[in-house]
Design a protein around this motif. Structure first.
Motif, PDB file in Angstrom:
ATOM      1  N   PRO A  17       0.798  -1.224   0.000  1.00 37.37           N
ATOM      2  CA  PRO A  17       0.000   0.000   0.000  1.00 37.37           C
ATOM      3  C   PRO A  17       0.834   1.279   0.000  1.00 37.37           C
ATOM      4  CG  PRO A  17      -0.112  -1.058   2.134  1.00 37.37           C
ATOM      5  CD  PRO A  17       0.666  -1.973   1.226  1.00 37.37           C
ATOM      6  N   ARG A  18       2.097   1.173   0.431  1.00 38.14           N
ATOM      7  CA  ARG A  18       2.985   2.345   0.445  1.00 38.14           C
ATOM      8  C   ARG A  18       4.412   1.858   0.246  1.00 38.14           C
ATOM      9  NH1 ARG A  18       5.551   2.087   5.313  1.00 38.14           N
ATOM     10  NH2 ARG A  18       4.478   0.924   6.932  1.00 38.14           N
ATOM     11  N   GLU A  19       5.293   2.791  -0.036  1.00 33.36           N
ATOM     12  CA  GLU A  19       6.706   2.449  -0.171  1.00 33.36           C
ATOM     13  C   GLU A  19       7.237   1.928   1.158  1.00 33.36           C
ATOM     14  OE1 GLU A  19       8.592   2.268  -2.797  1.00 33.36           O
ATOM     15  OE2 GLU A  19       7.068   3.077  -4.112  1.00 33.36           O
ATOM     16  N   ASP A  21      10.218   1.194   3.988  1.00 31.05           N
ATOM     17  CA  ASP A  21      11.427   1.832   4.488  1.00 31.05           C
ATOM     18  C   ASP A  21      12.252   0.756   5.178  1.00 31.05           C
ATOM     19  OD1 ASP A  21      10.159   1.429   6.951  1.00 31.05           O
ATOM     20  OD2 ASP A  21       9.574   3.520   7.148  1.00 31.05           O
ATOM     21  N   PRO A  49       3.582   0.299  -5.194  1.00 32.52           N
ATOM     22  CA  PRO A  49       2.791   1.497  -4.912  1.00 32.52           C
ATOM     23  C   PRO A  49       3.113   2.708  -5.781  1.00 32.52           C
ATOM     24  CG  PRO A  49       4.495   1.253  -3.265  1.00 32.52           C
ATOM     25  CD  PRO A  49       4.579   0.039  -4.155  1.00 32.52           C
ATOM     26  N   SER A  50       4.253   2.693  -6.461  1.00 33.86           N
ATOM     27  CA  SER A  50       4.631   3.869  -7.258  1.00 33.86           C
ATOM     28  C   SER A  50       5.489   3.436  -8.440  1.00 33.86           C
ATOM     29  CB  SER A  50       5.403   4.873  -6.400  1.00 33.86           C
ATOM     30  OG  SER A  50       6.680   4.373  -6.088  1.00 33.86           O
ATOM     31  N   SER A  54      11.133   2.644  -3.803  1.00 27.33           N
ATOM     32  CA  SER A  54      12.241   3.002  -2.922  1.00 27.33           C
ATOM     33  C   SER A  54      13.255   1.854  -2.883  1.00 27.33           C
ATOM     34  CB  SER A  54      11.721   3.262  -1.505  1.00 27.33           C
ATOM     35  OG  SER A  54      11.274   2.039  -0.917  1.00 27.33           O
ATOM     36  N   THR A  57      11.896  -1.001  -0.882  1.00 24.55           N
ATOM     37  CA  THR A  57      10.882  -1.762  -1.611  1.00 24.55           C
ATOM     38  C   THR A  57      11.546  -2.706  -2.602  1.00 24.55           C
ATOM     39  OG1 THR A  57       9.245   0.001  -1.361  1.00 24.55           O
ATOM     40  CG2 THR A  57       8.882  -1.568  -3.148  1.00 24.55           C
TER      41      THR A  57
END
Length: 104
Positions: A17-19, A21, A49-50, A54, A57
């Protein structure tokens, strides 16, 4: 949970759902590994997610890919601007102006 997932028609779809870390990278990789071990899907799809993941990720994705590869389970990616691994076209080699090597 750091990830969400669905299992349909022997395809495990994992959504980030998100990058990730540094603190969530290992947890996500372990969750993916546990899901693959529990379900033994025929294929795994990781939804990124993008379009520019990152480093953390990518690290979790690489770990999941190695594990799936060792089990003979294909892993592909999807998400905004991310072509699936099967659809990826290799970048053509180009000469760098600085003389640095680009073979890695």
């Amino acid at each position: 949970m750091v990830i969400s997932h669905t299992l349909r028609e022997n395809v495990l779809r994992v959504r980030l759902p998100r990058e990730l870390d540094v603190t969530s990278r290992a947890a996500a990789a372990l969750e993916i590994e546990a899901l693959v071990a529990a379900h033994r899907p025929g294929r795994v799809v990781v939804e990124l997610p993008s379009p520019a993941p990152s480093p953390a990720t990518l690290s979790a994705l690489a770990r999941a890919h190695r594990m799936c590869q060792s089990l003979g389970i294909p892993l592909t990616t999807s998400g905004p601007g991310a072509p699936g691994i099967d659809d990826a076209v290799p970048e053509s080699p180009r000469r760098l102006e600085t003389g640095a090597r680009r073979d890695r």
